[in-house]
Design an enzyme around this catalytic site. Structure first.
Site, PDB file in Angstrom:
ATOM      1  CG  ASP A  38      -2.240   0.681   0.964  1.00 58.06           C
ATOM      2  OD1 ASP A  38      -3.268  -0.011   0.923  1.00 58.06           O
ATOM      3  OD2 ASP A  38      -2.262   1.924   0.793  1.00 58.06           O
ATOM      4  CG  ASP A  64       2.048   6.561  -5.125  1.00 61.40           C
ATOM      5  OD1 ASP A  64       1.302   6.126  -6.028  1.00 61.40           O
ATOM      6  OD2 ASP A  64       1.941   7.698  -4.639  1.00 61.40           O
ATOM      7  CB  VAL A  65      -0.073   1.868  -7.910  1.00 63.78           C
ATOM      8  CG1 VAL A  65      -0.194   0.726  -6.917  1.00 63.78           C
ATOM      9  CG2 VAL A  65      -1.263   2.813  -7.815  1.00 63.78           C
ATOM     10  CE1 TYR A 157     -13.169   4.125  -8.230  1.00 66.25           C
ATOM     11  CE2 TYR A 157     -15.415   3.727  -9.002  1.00 66.25           C
ATOM     12  CZ  TYR A 157     -14.303   3.328  -8.271  1.00 66.25           C
ATOM     13  OH  TYR A 157     -14.337   2.127  -7.590  1.00 66.25           O
ATOM     14  CE  LYS A 161     -11.705   1.301  -9.867  1.00 66.68           C
ATOM     15  NZ  LYS A 161     -10.719   0.345  -9.323  1.00 66.68           N
ATOM     16  CB  THR A 192     -14.122  -0.440   2.109  1.00 66.82           C
ATOM     17  OG1 THR A 192     -14.455   0.535   1.105  1.00 66.82           O
ATOM     18  CG2 THR A 192     -14.431  -1.841   1.606  1.00 66.82           C
TER      19      THR A 192
HETATM   20  P1  NAI Z   1     -10.095   1.396   0.378  1.00 65.12           P
HETATM   21  O1  NAI Z   1     -10.017   2.881   0.289  1.00 65.12           O
HETATM   22  O2  NAI Z   1     -10.587   0.766   1.620  1.00 65.12           O
HETATM   23  O3  NAI Z   1      -8.676   0.751   0.023  1.00 65.12           O
HETATM   24  C1  NAI Z   1      -7.948   1.188  -1.082  1.00 65.12           C
HETATM   25  C2  NAI Z   1      -6.480   1.149  -0.726  1.00 65.12           C
HETATM   26  O4  NAI Z   1      -5.736   1.603  -1.868  1.00 65.12           O
HETATM   27  C3  NAI Z   1      -6.112   2.069   0.448  1.00 65.12           C
HETATM   28  O5  NAI Z   1      -5.455   1.336   1.465  1.00 65.12           O
HETATM   29  C4  NAI Z   1      -5.222   3.103  -0.168  1.00 65.12           C
HETATM   30  O6  NAI Z   1      -4.184   3.551   0.690  1.00 65.12           O
HETATM   31  C5  NAI Z   1      -4.659   2.360  -1.380  1.00 65.12           C
HETATM   32  N1  NAI Z   1      -4.164   3.297  -2.384  1.00 65.12           N
HETATM   33  C6  NAI Z   1      -4.795   4.407  -2.859  1.00 65.12           C
HETATM   34  N2  NAI Z   1      -4.012   5.044  -3.720  1.00 65.12           N
HETATM   35  C7  NAI Z   1      -2.839   4.348  -3.786  1.00 65.12           C
HETATM   36  C8  NAI Z   1      -1.630   4.531  -4.502  1.00 65.12           C
HETATM   37  N3  NAI Z   1      -1.452   5.587  -5.310  1.00 65.12           N
HETATM   38  N4  NAI Z   1      -0.656   3.620  -4.347  1.00 65.12           N
HETATM   39  C9  NAI Z   1      -0.820   2.565  -3.527  1.00 65.12           C
HETATM   40  N5  NAI Z   1      -1.944   2.342  -2.823  1.00 65.12           N
HETATM   41  C10 NAI Z   1      -2.940   3.232  -2.949  1.00 65.12           C
HETATM   42  O7  NAI Z   1     -10.978   0.957  -0.874  1.00 65.12           O
HETATM   43  P2  NAI Z   1     -11.763  -0.413  -1.156  1.00 65.12           P
HETATM   44  O8  NAI Z   1     -13.181  -0.111  -0.990  1.00 65.12           O
HETATM   45  O9  NAI Z   1     -11.132  -1.536  -0.460  1.00 65.12           O
HETATM   46  O10 NAI Z   1     -11.520  -0.546  -2.723  1.00 65.12           O
HETATM   47  C11 NAI Z   1     -10.629  -1.494  -3.280  1.00 65.12           C
HETATM   48  C12 NAI Z   1     -10.797  -1.505  -4.778  1.00 65.12           C
HETATM   49  O11 NAI Z   1     -12.130  -1.881  -5.098  1.00 65.12           O
HETATM   50  C13 NAI Z   1     -10.561  -0.137  -5.418  1.00 65.12           C
HETATM   51  O12 NAI Z   1      -9.882  -0.314  -6.632  1.00 65.12           O
HETATM   52  C14 NAI Z   1     -11.962   0.384  -5.653  1.00 65.12           C
HETATM   53  O13 NAI Z   1     -12.018   1.281  -6.710  1.00 65.12           O
HETATM   54  C15 NAI Z   1     -12.708  -0.910  -5.945  1.00 65.12           C
HETATM   55  N6  NAI Z   1     -14.142  -0.803  -5.693  1.00 65.12           N
HETATM   56  C16 NAI Z   1     -14.610  -0.602  -4.417  1.00 65.12           C
HETATM   57  C17 NAI Z   1     -15.965  -0.496  -4.198  1.00 65.12           C
HETATM   58  C18 NAI Z   1     -16.543  -0.281  -2.839  1.00 65.12           C
HETATM   59  O14 NAI Z   1     -17.765  -0.167  -2.738  1.00 65.12           O
HETATM   60  N7  NAI Z   1     -15.761  -0.237  -1.761  1.00 65.12           N
HETATM   61  C19 NAI Z   1     -16.933  -0.594  -5.305  1.00 65.12           C
HETATM   62  C20 NAI Z   1     -16.324  -0.787  -6.589  1.00 65.12           C
HETATM   63  C21 NAI Z   1     -14.980  -0.889  -6.762  1.00 65.12           C
END
Ligand code: NAI
Length: 266
Positions: A38, A64-65, A157, A161, A192
Site C-alpha cells: 500500500d 505508490d502505484v 472514476y 474503471k 470499506t
Molecule cells: P479502500 O479505500 O478501503 O482501500 C484502497 C487502498 O488503496 C487504500 O489502502 C489506499 O491507501 C490504497 N491506495 C490508494 N491510492 C494508492 C496509490 N497511489 N498507491 C498505492 N496504494 C494506494 O478501498 P476499497 O473499498 O477496499 O476498494 C478497493 C478496490 O475496489 C478499489 O480499486 C476500488 O475502486 C474498488 N471498488 C470498491 C468499491 C466499494 O464499494 N468499496 C466498489 C467498486 C470498486
C-alpha cells in the site's frame, strides 16, 4: 471445492484497507505467501499485524502505484525475499474527484486515471516476467459497477474503471496459452473506508446521520441493489480468491459482478 493454491506467492495492492486487506487475509488462509503493499508503510505494517500470519510468509512493502521507481524497488524486495510472484491482485484505488463534469479539472482527471488505470498497467508490466515464468499465473483487477453503469457525478472514476475492463480483456488474450489468466471483479457499495468517506460526505450534504445517508443512498442512487445493504469486503475477497485459484482454470477475460444486482443490465 479445492482451490489448490497453497504454496503460491501473491502480491496484493491496496492491502492496508478494505477489499485488498480481506483478499490478503483469505489468500493467507489458503496457504498462499502474500506480499501486502500500500502507499503508506505504517498502514500496511499495521494491517499485517491485524492478521494472524507468520511474518516469513507475509511480506509488507510500501509503494505508490503511480511511481515507477517505487514499483521497481518493490519488485527487488519481493524477488529477494519471496521469489517470483504467481498471483497479482490489483485493489489499490481511489474515488477521485466527484461532482458535475464542469467542476472537475484536468489535474483531477489525470490523478484518477493515474491511480485507477495506469497504476495497474504499470504493476502488470513490472511483474509480468514473474507471472509468465512458471507456466501458471493469475491477475485480478478490481474494476467497479461504475465501469459498465457510469454515474454522472463520478466520471473520472467511471472512465478509469471502464479502461481497466478493456485493458484486462485485451491482456487476457495475450498470455492465456502460457497459463496466465486475467479477470476482473466489479463490486458495488462495499463497506470499506472508501464508501465510509462517501457516506460521511452525503450525510453532511443532506444534514442527516450516517445510517440515514446509507439508507437514502440505497433507495435513491442504487435501486437495483436487491439485497438492500452494503456488501462486506469478505464477500468480494472470496470471489477474488476463487479467480486466483486452480478452480477457476477455465475462467479468463471475465468480469465478475459482486454487486447484489446493482448493474441494471443483463
Ligand atoms: P479502500 O479505500 O478501503 O482501500 C484502497 C487502498 O488503496 C487504500 O489502502 C489506499 O491507501 C490504497 N491506495 C490508494 N491510492 C494508492 C496509490 N497511489 N498507491 C498505492 N496504494 C494506494 O478501498 P476499497 O473499498 O477496499 O476498494 C478497493 C478496490 O475496489 C478499489 O480499486 C476500488 O475502486 C474498488 N471498488 C470498491 C468499491 C466499494 O464499494 N468499496 C466498489 C467498486 C470498486
Amino acid at each position: 471445492m479445492k482451490l489448490n493454491i497453497s504454496g503460491r506467492t501473491a502480491l496484493v495492492t491496496g492491502a492496508a484497507s478494505g477489499i485488498g486487506f480481506e483478499a490478503a487475509h483469505q489468500l493467507i488462509g489458503e496457504g498462499v505467501t502474500v506480499v501486502m503493499t500500500d502507499h503508506n508503510a505504517d498502514d500496511v505494517t499495521a494491517a499485517r499485524e491485524r492478521l494472524d500470519s507468520e511474518h516469513d510468509k507475509t511480506g509488507v512493502v510500501a509503494a505508490d502505484v503511480t511511481s515507477l521507481a517505487d514499483l521497481s524497488r518493490m519488485h527487488r524486495y519481493v524477488s529477494e525475499n519471496f521469489g517470483p510472484i504467481d498471483i497479482l491482485v490489483n485493489s489499490a484505488g481511489i474515488t477521485g474527484a466527484t461532482g458535475s463534469f464542469h467542476e472537475i479539472d484536468d489535474a483531477d482527471w489525470v490523478h484518477a486515471v493515474e491511480v485507477n488505470l495506469h497504476g495497474p498497467v504499470r504493476l502488470t508490466r513490472e511483474f509480468l516476467p514473474d507471472l509468465r515464468s512458471g507456466g501458471w499465473g493469475r491477475i485480478v483487477y478490481l474494476a467497479s459497477e461504475d465501469a459498465t453503469q457510469p454515474y454522472e457525478d463520478e466520471l473520472p472514476y467511471c472512465a478509469a474503471k471502464a479502461g481497466v475492463l478493456a485493458f484486462a480483456k485485451g491482456l487476457s488474450r495475450t498470455y492465456a496459452r502460457e497459463g496466465l489468466l486475467v479477470n476482473c471483479v466489479s463490486p458495488a457499495f462495499i463497506e470499506t473506508p472508501m464508501t465510509d468517506a462517501m457516506m460521511r460526505g452525503r450525510a453532511e450534504d443532506l444534514g442527516v446521520g450516517f445510517d440515514e445517508a446509507i439508507e437514502s443512498f440505497l433507495a435513491e442512487e442504487r435501486p437495483f441493489m436487491s439485497l438492500g445493504r452494503r456488501g462486506q469486503p469478505a464477500e468480494v475477497a472470496s470471489v477474488i480468491v476463487f479467480l486466483c485459484s486452480d478452480a477457476a482454470g477455465f475462467v479468463n477475460g471475465s468480469n465478475y459482478r459482486v454487486d447484489s444486482g446493482s448493474v441494471g443490465s443483463i
